[in-house]
Write a protein that holds these residues in place. Structure first.
Motif: not given
Length: 292
Positions: A1-23
């Protein structure tokens, strides 16, 4: 099973990527990083600037390389650039095409003390997604690095979808091998300011049944606890709870949502404004069960 993260080159995108990696690390899942660009299909009266389209695609490739470099090398990660009419639609299409089991996005910036402010993308996903949506509040994950999650809190009531929500919380705690905390919202399902004695008794009985069910489906080395949230308002009840910086909260979708789709209900929306940690919203009638 896989997760996807919607990434943008913004602080909000960094927050999302960090959380996605942790999960993904905590639950041993593959991760797909998705960058969404506006569809090249335009109205006939608007000329297509081929040079600009190429420039934008090259910029997206650079952003994707940056995001991929952020992910630990031992993780199963892939990158994608997709075109869609909107960022939310691109993520919804990607979640279907990639058979993702969760979508991770950042909340809008500007919430008080790192709390949530739901932006247009998150709002669209919370009304349309058929898989759980994880929301990363501003700055809540960037301060603790790439460590995994430390606790799963599941806000359970008795309304439609409560069983699916509980199963999702159990699955997450079991996969991550972290404690599961069950917060009973039965007392808060009433619109009254004061909790009547019969409602309190029902809350305690429901809490006991819930913890017994969770314990039956968790390994012996995973702790499960339960408490009943109380307060004159939902926000007050949430504010009385202690929160680990590394935990995540599972909440259910509104009973007003269509089957197998999200719709953020009143209780979850009020919780969202007070939570200092990531929230994961689970659709009612979710296909995930504790037997998976």
């Amino acid at each position: 099973m896989r997760y996807i993260v919607g990434y943008t080159d913004t602080p909000s995108g960094e927050d999302a990527l960090n959380l996605a990696v942790r999960l993904a690390r905590s639950m041993d899942r593959g991760l797909d990083i998705v960058i969404v660009l506006r569809s090249a299909a335009r109205a006939a009266l608007v000329p297509v600037d081929v040079g600009y389209e190429k420039f934008l695609h090259r910029a997206a490739e650079d952003w994707l390389h940056h995001a991929l470099a952020f992910v630990p090398r031992d993780m199963d990660v892939r990158g994608h650039i997709v075109y869609a009419d909107s960022f939310a639609q691109g993520l919804l299409d990607a979640s279907r095409d990639l058979e993702a089991r969760m979508i991770v996005v950042g909340a809008a910036r500007g919430g008080l003390l790192g709390r949530f402010t739901v932006g247009s993308v998150a709002n669209a996903l919370l009304h349309s997604a058929v898989v759980p949506v994880a929301l990363a509040p501003e700055g809540s994950v960037s301060e603790i690095g790439l460590d995994g999650i430390t606790r799963v809190t599941c806000a359970v009531g008795t309304r439609t979808g409560a069983k699916e929500l509980l199963d999702a919380g159990i699955l997450a705690a079991r996969a991550a091998k972290v404690p599961l905390r069950l917060v009973s919202l039965v007392a808060l399902d009433s619109d009254g300011v004061d909790t009547p004695p019969d409602v309190r008794a029902r809350a305690e009985e429901h809490a006991a049944e819930t913890v017994a069910y969770a314990a039956e489906h968790l390994p012996d080395d995973v702790d499960v606890t339960v408490l009943t949230a109380s307060g004159n308002r939902i926000e007050d009840a949430v504010a009385t709870l202690d929160w680990d910086p590394g935990e995540v909260v599972f909440v259910g979708s509104s009973r007003l949502g269509r089957p197998k789709q999200l719709f953020l209900g009143t209780t979850a929306a009020k919780m969202l404004r007070e939570l200092p940690v990531p929230m994961i919203v689970v659709p009612r009638d979710s296909v995930l069960t504790v037997e998976d």
